[in-house]
Write an enzyme that holds these catalytic residues in place. Structure first.
Site, PDB file in Angstrom:
ATOM      1  N   THR A 155      -6.316   2.725  -6.679  1.00  0.00           N
ATOM      2  CA  THR A 155      -7.542   2.675  -5.886  1.00  0.00           C
ATOM      3  C   THR A 155      -8.455   3.843  -6.260  1.00  0.00           C
ATOM      4  O   THR A 155      -8.073   5.003  -6.147  1.00  0.00           O
ATOM      5  CB  THR A 155      -7.218   2.713  -4.386  1.00  0.00           C
ATOM      6  OG1 THR A 155      -6.579   1.491  -4.023  1.00  0.00           O
ATOM      7  CG2 THR A 155      -8.489   2.865  -3.560  1.00  0.00           C
TER       8      THR A 155
ATOM      9  N   SER B 168       0.816  -1.205   0.000  1.00  0.00           N
ATOM     10  CA  SER B 168       0.000   0.000   0.000  1.00  0.00           C
ATOM     11  C   SER B 168       0.858   1.267   0.000  1.00  0.00           C
ATOM     12  O   SER B 168       1.975   1.294   0.513  1.00  0.00           O
ATOM     13  CB  SER B 168      -0.897   0.004   1.247  1.00  0.00           C
ATOM     14  OG  SER B 168      -1.562   1.242   1.392  1.00  0.00           O
TER      15      SER B 168
ATOM     16  N   LYS C 212      -8.590  -0.316  -9.445  1.00  0.00           N
ATOM     17  CA  LYS C 212      -9.001  -1.073  -8.264  1.00  0.00           C
ATOM     18  C   LYS C 212     -10.219  -0.417  -7.609  1.00  0.00           C
ATOM     19  O   LYS C 212     -10.149   0.732  -7.174  1.00  0.00           O
ATOM     20  CB  LYS C 212      -7.850  -1.148  -7.257  1.00  0.00           C
ATOM     21  CG  LYS C 212      -8.169  -1.892  -5.970  1.00  0.00           C
ATOM     22  CD  LYS C 212      -6.940  -1.899  -5.052  1.00  0.00           C
ATOM     23  CE  LYS C 212      -7.206  -2.682  -3.776  1.00  0.00           C
ATOM     24  NZ  LYS C 212      -8.147  -2.006  -2.871  1.00  0.00           N
TER      25      LYS C 212
ATOM     26  N   HIS D  31     -13.473  -2.802  -1.271  1.00  0.00           N
ATOM     27  CA  HIS D  31     -12.617  -2.383  -0.161  1.00  0.00           C
ATOM     28  C   HIS D  31     -12.958  -3.158   1.117  1.00  0.00           C
ATOM     29  O   HIS D  31     -12.849  -2.630   2.229  1.00  0.00           O
ATOM     30  CB  HIS D  31     -12.733  -0.881   0.088  1.00  0.00           C
ATOM     31  CG  HIS D  31     -11.412  -0.187   0.301  1.00  0.00           C
ATOM     32  ND1 HIS D  31     -10.630   0.248  -0.730  1.00  0.00           N
ATOM     33  CD2 HIS D  31     -10.737   0.135   1.436  1.00  0.00           C
ATOM     34  CE1 HIS D  31      -9.539   0.817  -0.254  1.00  0.00           C
ATOM     35  NE2 HIS D  31      -9.572   0.757   1.071  1.00  0.00           N
TER      36      HIS D  31
ATOM     37  N   TYR E 203      -2.752   5.169  -3.718  1.00  0.00           N
ATOM     38  CA  TYR E 203      -3.722   6.195  -3.393  1.00  0.00           C
ATOM     39  C   TYR E 203      -3.220   7.462  -4.079  1.00  0.00           C
ATOM     40  O   TYR E 203      -2.232   8.053  -3.650  1.00  0.00           O
ATOM     41  CB  TYR E 203      -3.825   6.411  -1.887  1.00  0.00           C
ATOM     42  CG  TYR E 203      -4.659   5.384  -1.162  1.00  0.00           C
ATOM     43  CD1 TYR E 203      -6.044   5.388  -1.262  1.00  0.00           C
ATOM     44  CD2 TYR E 203      -4.054   4.407  -0.370  1.00  0.00           C
ATOM     45  CE1 TYR E 203      -6.806   4.446  -0.602  1.00  0.00           C
ATOM     46  CE2 TYR E 203      -4.810   3.457   0.297  1.00  0.00           C
ATOM     47  CZ  TYR E 203      -6.191   3.487   0.175  1.00  0.00           C
ATOM     48  OH  TYR E 203      -6.960   2.553   0.827  1.00  0.00           O
TER      49      TYR E 203
END
Length: 409
Positions: A172, A122, A241, A265, A146
């Site tokens: 994402t 991440s 995603k 999620h 992100y």
């Protein structure tokens, strides 16, 4: 067995785990994790309806057993984006593995590599992409992005990720702001361990933020043009995603996405949304094998992996279970979680005549509208009643359990 970072306890365990199923680990993880950290993992948004139904909805689909297949010794090996893997089970990206273990993503990567599984890291990881890559240099890995409002930050991330040998990006798009996560509010949760990219870019400002604060630094507006810009700037394949409908799959592919990642999620964003497994068939039909599909949310069984593959996925991710495994056993605990799913998946493959993962993708799945439940087995410790002890049912040797009458290992 416990390390303290500014008073926050972190597991230092590194041991294989004994389990009958993955659900057992959720309760056991409380023994080594503080409440706020535990519920950061073990919770969803609002009333958690979607979180629960992500798993329950797998019962909407049934595996059709096959007989007289003249097959044995099924194989889990598969290939994804040119990477040779030993299993279709993947480590889905989750922020801040340091809440589960001192070695954080480094331990998770080691466990995934030992199992031959794809690992994804991440943007909100504690450990640097460089240190994660160094822990298992030859292991396959993706990076979850992100997208930031600050494109200088994005450029820093892209350069580091590509140099560290990551093979692609999961962009994402379903978490532009944080879902209303009541558990985080009740425990006043803030990330207790520094997140590497924010620390290297912001210094001390990158520590101790809440989930909502971290999301606030991310882009709240993402469109097809961003997919194209990320591909150009990073030079890496980009999967979108957070796709849960066919319409968004079409848009993503039209923007040049190299793959579709079906996920909600883990029920942590929009509550009362559909379970991902219910939406996978329509998305797979829309994609029609033009790009690969990654799937996650609610996976707890080998049969869940089997169903997702048979309904159109190419890779099947797990989330919460591996963090419980990380807390309870470090790298070896993560490996144990993957191997548990592999063991269950192999049984389903044998009993359906599926020699390979490609065979699973063509297995027969039916959809009969049973009244579904998500109960644990009758022998699960949370459901089983104390076994009666009588003069007639006790074993007459030293290897017996005087409480249940069961033989001891």
């Amino acid at each position: 067995m416990t390390y303290y970072y500014n008073g926050f306890p972190q597991s230092e365990r590194n041991e294989a785990l004994n389990m009958v199923n993955l659900d057992e680990l959720e309760e056991r993880a409380k023994e080594v994790m503080p409440e706020g950290a535990y519920y950061y993992i073990a919770s969803g948004s609002e009333n958690e309806w979607t979180w629960r139904n992500n798993t329950t909805a797998f019962n909407h689909f049934q595996i059709v057993p096959r007989a007289l297949t003249n097959m044995d010794h099924p194989q889990l090996d598969t290939e994804f984006m040119g990477m040779k893997l030993k299993t279709p089970v993947m480590i889905s990206p989750i922020a801040c593995h340091g809440i589960a273990h001192k070695d954080a993503e480094i331990a998770t990567q080691k466990g995934a590599a030992a199992a031959g599984a794809l690992f994804s890291s991440s943007t909100y990881a504690n450990k640097s992409v460089e240190d994660i890559a160094a822990a298992a240099p030859d292991a396959p890995r993706f990076f979850q992005l992100y997208l930031s409002k600050d494109w200088d930050f994005n450029k820093m991330v892209f350069d580091a990720v590509k140099k560290a040998g990551y093979k692609g990006i999961f962009l994402t798009v379903d978490a532009l702001i944080s879902g209303f996560r009541e558990a985080n509010l009740r425990t006043n949760f803030a990330y207790p361990v520094p997140l590497d990219f924010f620390t290297r870019y912001q210094g001390a400002k990158g520590e101790g933020q809440t989930v909502a604060q971290m999301y606030a630094s991310s882009a709240q507006k993402i469109g097809p043009q961003d997919v194209r810009r990320i591909k150009e700037m990073s030079g890496l394949p980009v999967f979108v995603k957070g796709v849960v409908c066919a319409e968004d799959a079409y848009i993503a592919m039209g923007a040049g996405a190299d793959g579709i990642y079906v996920t909600n999620h883990g029920g942590r964003e929009v509550d009362c949304g559909p379970a991902t497994i219910d939406m996978l068939p329509e998305i797979a039909k829309a994609v029609n094998h033009r790009v690969p599909i990654v799937f996650d949310s609610g996976v707890r069984r080998g049969s869940h992996v089997f169903k997702a593959l048979a309904l159109g996925a190419d890779m099947v991710g797990i989330g919460r279970p591996y963090l419980y495994g990380l807390a309870l056993g470090g790298a070896k605990g993560v490996q144990s979680v993957i191997e548990q799913l592999n063991q269950e998946l192999l049984i389903d493959m044998q009993l359906t005549g599926c020699k390979t993962i490609d065979d699973v993708k063509h297995a027969k799945i039916t959809h009969i509208n049973y009244t579904a439940d998500n109960l644990k087995s009758n022998t699960d410790p949370s459901r089983v009643k104390p076994y009666p002890v009588t003069a007639e049912n006790q074993l007459k040797n030293n290897g017996s359990d005087a409480v249940t009458g069961a033989s001891q290992a």
